[in-house]
Motif scaffolding. Structure first.
Motif, PDB file in Angstrom:
ATOM      1  N   GLY A 106       0.811  -1.206   0.000  1.00 34.33           N
ATOM      2  CA  GLY A 106       0.000   0.000   0.000  1.00 34.33           C
ATOM      3  C   GLY A 106       0.845   1.258   0.000  1.00 34.33           C
ATOM      4  N   SER A 107       1.824   1.296  -0.895  1.00 38.35           N
ATOM      5  CA  SER A 107       2.842   2.352  -0.812  1.00 38.35           C
ATOM      6  C   SER A 107       2.816   3.332  -1.975  1.00 38.35           C
ATOM      7  CB  SER A 107       4.234   1.731  -0.696  1.00 38.35           C
ATOM      8  OG  SER A 107       4.422   0.669  -1.609  1.00 38.35           O
ATOM      9  N   SER A 108       1.676   3.446  -2.641  1.00 38.64           N
ATOM     10  CA  SER A 108       1.587   4.433  -3.725  1.00 38.64           C
ATOM     11  C   SER A 108       1.249   5.827  -3.211  1.00 38.64           C
ATOM     12  CB  SER A 108       0.542   3.994  -4.760  1.00 38.64           C
ATOM     13  OG  SER A 108      -0.750   3.921  -4.174  1.00 38.64           O
ATOM     14  N   GLN A 109       0.967   5.936  -1.897  1.00 38.57           N
ATOM     15  CA  GLN A 109       0.623   7.237  -1.324  1.00 38.57           C
ATOM     16  C   GLN A 109       0.679   7.141   0.197  1.00 38.57           C
ATOM     17  OE1 GLN A 109      -3.468   8.265  -2.103  1.00 38.57           O
ATOM     18  NE2 GLN A 109      -4.216   6.219  -1.630  1.00 38.57           N
ATOM     19  N   GLY A 110       0.466   8.270   0.862  1.00 41.38           N
ATOM     20  CA  GLY A 110       0.247   8.303   2.299  1.00 41.38           C
ATOM     21  C   GLY A 110       1.350   7.710   3.141  1.00 41.38           C
ATOM     22  N   ILE A 111       0.957   6.998   4.185  1.00 45.18           N
ATOM     23  CA  ILE A 111       1.916   6.416   5.121  1.00 45.18           C
ATOM     24  C   ILE A 111       2.854   5.462   4.411  1.00 45.18           C
ATOM     25  CG2 ILE A 111       2.153   4.887   7.116  1.00 45.18           C
ATOM     26  CD1 ILE A 111      -0.436   6.101   8.227  1.00 45.18           C
ATOM     27  N   GLY A 112       2.317   4.635   3.522  1.00 50.28           N
ATOM     28  CA  GLY A 112       3.155   3.661   2.836  1.00 50.28           C
ATOM     29  C   GLY A 112       4.271   4.301   2.036  1.00 50.28           C
ATOM     30  N   LEU A 113       3.955   5.348   1.292  1.00 50.69           N
ATOM     31  CA  LEU A 113       4.977   6.037   0.506  1.00 50.69           C
ATOM     32  C   LEU A 113       5.977   6.724   1.420  1.00 50.69           C
ATOM     33  CD1 LEU A 113       6.192   6.944  -2.143  1.00 50.69           C
ATOM     34  CD2 LEU A 113       4.482   8.781  -2.248  1.00 50.69           C
ATOM     35  N   ALA A 114       5.513   7.323   2.512  1.00 53.05           N
ATOM     36  CA  ALA A 114       6.433   7.957   3.466  1.00 53.05           C
ATOM     37  C   ALA A 114       7.379   6.929   4.078  1.00 53.05           C
ATOM     38  CB  ALA A 114       5.645   8.670   4.559  1.00 53.05           C
ATOM     39  N   VAL A 115       6.858   5.761   4.405  1.00 48.33           N
ATOM     40  CA  VAL A 115       7.698   4.690   4.964  1.00 48.33           C
ATOM     41  C   VAL A 115       8.729   4.229   3.941  1.00 48.33           C
ATOM     42  CG1 VAL A 115       7.668   2.272   5.683  1.00 48.33           C
ATOM     43  CG2 VAL A 115       6.041   3.901   6.679  1.00 48.33           C
ATOM     44  N   ALA A 116       8.283   3.978   2.711  1.00 49.04           N
ATOM     45  CA  ALA A 116       9.215   3.545   1.668  1.00 49.04           C
ATOM     46  C   ALA A 116      10.293   4.587   1.430  1.00 49.04           C
ATOM     47  CB  ALA A 116       8.450   3.262   0.375  1.00 49.04           C
ATOM     48  N   THR A 117       9.918   5.853   1.465  1.00 52.94           N
ATOM     49  CA  THR A 117      10.894   6.931   1.280  1.00 52.94           C
ATOM     50  C   THR A 117      11.898   6.949   2.420  1.00 52.94           C
ATOM     51  OG1 THR A 117       9.238   8.251   0.084  1.00 52.94           O
ATOM     52  CG2 THR A 117      11.147   9.419   0.972  1.00 52.94           C
ATOM     53  N   GLY A 118      11.430   6.780   3.647  1.00 52.23           N
ATOM     54  CA  GLY A 118      12.331   6.735   4.792  1.00 52.23           C
ATOM     55  C   GLY A 118      13.294   5.572   4.732  1.00 52.23           C
ATOM     56  N   LEU A 119      12.800   4.405   4.343  1.00 52.32           N
ATOM     57  CA  LEU A 119      13.659   3.227   4.230  1.00 52.32           C
ATOM     58  C   LEU A 119      14.685   3.399   3.110  1.00 52.32           C
ATOM     59  CD1 LEU A 119      10.903   0.500   4.721  1.00 52.32           C
ATOM     60  CD2 LEU A 119      12.744   1.039   6.337  1.00 52.32           C
ATOM     61  N   ALA A 120      14.243   3.964   1.986  1.00 48.28           N
ATOM     62  CA  ALA A 120      15.174   4.233   0.882  1.00 48.28           C
ATOM     63  C   ALA A 120      16.233   5.235   1.305  1.00 48.28           C
ATOM     64  CB  ALA A 120      14.413   4.732  -0.340  1.00 48.28           C
ATOM     65  N   GLY A 121      15.826   6.232   2.084  1.00 42.62           N
ATOM     66  CA  GLY A 121      16.783   7.221   2.569  1.00 42.62           C
ATOM     67  C   GLY A 121      17.842   6.615   3.474  1.00 42.62           C
ATOM     68  N   ALA A 179      12.962  -1.017  11.821  1.00 40.37           N
ATOM     69  CA  ALA A 179      13.567  -1.833  10.763  1.00 40.37           C
ATOM     70  C   ALA A 179      15.081  -1.903  10.870  1.00 40.37           C
ATOM     71  CB  ALA A 179      13.185  -1.277   9.393  1.00 40.37           C
ATOM     72  N   SER A 180      15.659  -1.145  11.778  1.00 36.24           N
ATOM     73  CA  SER A 180      17.111  -1.005  11.843  1.00 36.24           C
ATOM     74  C   SER A 180      17.757  -2.045  12.753  1.00 36.24           C
ATOM     75  CB  SER A 180      17.467   0.389  12.372  1.00 36.24           C
ATOM     76  OG  SER A 180      17.198   0.477  13.769  1.00 36.24           O
ATOM     77  N   PRO A 181      19.060  -2.228  12.628  1.00 39.44           N
ATOM     78  CA  PRO A 181      19.783  -3.095  13.566  1.00 39.44           C
ATOM     79  C   PRO A 181      19.684  -2.600  15.007  1.00 39.44           C
ATOM     80  CG  PRO A 181      21.114  -2.669  11.616  1.00 39.44           C
ATOM     81  CD  PRO A 181      19.930  -1.749  11.533  1.00 39.44           C
ATOM     82  N   GLN A 182      19.517  -1.293  15.190  1.00 36.12           N
ATOM     83  CA  GLN A 182      19.437  -0.737  16.539  1.00 36.12           C
ATOM     84  C   GLN A 182      18.210  -1.226  17.309  1.00 36.12           C
ATOM     85  OE1 GLN A 182      20.380   0.883  13.807  1.00 36.12           O
ATOM     86  NE2 GLN A 182      21.619   2.696  14.224  1.00 36.12           N
ATOM     87  N   ALA A 183      17.185  -1.699  16.601  1.00 37.86           N
ATOM     88  CA  ALA A 183      15.946  -2.152  17.251  1.00 37.86           C
ATOM     89  C   ALA A 183      15.922  -3.667  17.442  1.00 37.86           C
ATOM     90  CB  ALA A 183      14.743  -1.703  16.441  1.00 37.86           C
ATOM     91  N   SER A 184      17.077  -4.272  17.552  1.00 38.43           N
ATOM     92  CA  SER A 184      17.167  -5.738  17.577  1.00 38.43           C
ATOM     93  C   SER A 184      16.500  -6.395  18.780  1.00 38.43           C
ATOM     94  CB  SER A 184      18.639  -6.164  17.529  1.00 38.43           C
ATOM     95  OG  SER A 184      19.357  -5.555  18.591  1.00 38.43           O
TER      96      SER A 184
END
Length: 264
Positions: free
Chosen positions: A14-29, A240-245
């Motif tokens: 569900g990443s074509s807009q909204g929260i999903g796109l913001a999450v994908a952008t953050g992960l890509a960053g 999603a990061s190693p810091q949250a293991s």
């Protein structure tokens, strides 16, 4: 804190807009390869262009499929056979008088908001546990706990996601894979703007409509405003990061203090 997800593949539904796109952008960053999913090829292409505008060197692919169906899940898995990070964000919502919700509507909400996540976890979790690292997150909602009268079918589906997350965290115990829920509070997306205007009046300017919505329908919010999608994404990227293991089996809140509780 520097989060490095280079070399990781992240599927965000569900990443074509909204929260999903913001999450994908953050992960890509953070360096992850971002997989955008949705039913509309045109909207996915536009989303990928938007993401690359924010993260110019992003590695982005798009997969058009209907993840509310078994066929759609199979199509995504065929296109992307392995993922290190799975963000189950796909969901539908809408207001409906409780006594008017039909059997078909109950099934549609469960299939779209719950089974879509379960299917993808079944497909991607074995690879994660086999490799000894992975992150699964199911985007839930404050409605999972504070079920709104105007959409109890939606609340039901988000409550179910909390159980799904806790259960699959037990399945992944000791493997290096974490499974969590993210409880998002009332968030400013295109879909919520329509929903807000339905409840408080279509003729009100947006700023006034938002204030009226929070005052009348979400008065518990300590933030007293809608949350921006990027604020949800910040927590998702951290989990999603190693810091949250050491965070797994949890329902982690980014709800603006909406839920009146001192524990998650």
């Amino acid at each position: 804190m520097r989060i490095d997800l280079a070399g990781r593949t992240a599927v965000v539904t569900g990443s074509s807009q909204g929260i999903g796109l913001a999450v994908a952008t953050g992960l890509a960053g953070a360096g992850a390869r971002a997989v955008l999913t949705g039913r509309s090829r045109d909207r996915l292409d536009a989303a990928a262009e938007t993401l690359r505008g924010t993260v110019p060197d992003a590695d982005v692919i798009t997969v058009a499929c209907d993840l509310a169906t078994e066929q759609g899940a199979a199509e995504l898995h065929e296109a992307v056979p392995a993922a290190d990070i799975l963000i189950n964000n796909l969901g539908i919502f809408g207001s409906r008088p409780a006594m008017d919700i039909t059997d078909e509507e109950w099934r549609t909400y469960f299939d779209t908001n719950v089974l879509s996540a379960v299917r993808l976890i079944r497909l991607y979790l074995p690879g994660m546990t086999g490799r000894g690292w992975g992150r699964v997150q199911n985007i839930a909602s404050d409605s999972a706990i504070v079920v709104p009268l105007e959409m109890i079918h939606y609340g039901m589906s988000k409550t179910a996601l909390l159980s799904v997350s806790r259960g699959f965290a037990k399945e992944a115990a000791g493997t290096g894979v974490t499974v969590n829920s993210v409880i998002a509070g009332p968030t400013h997306t295109g879909g919520i703007e329509k929903f807000v205007h339905e409840l408080v009046g279509a003729d009100l300017p947006w700023d006034e409509a938002q204030r009226e919505f929070m005052r009348l329908h979400r008065p518990q919010s300590l933030l007293q405003r809608l949350i921006e999608p990027e604020e949800i994404a910040n927590l998702v990227v951290y989990l999603a990061s190693p810091q949250a293991s050491a965070t797994t089996g949890a329902a982690v809140r980014v709800d603006g203090g909406y839920i009146d509780s001192i524990v998650p």
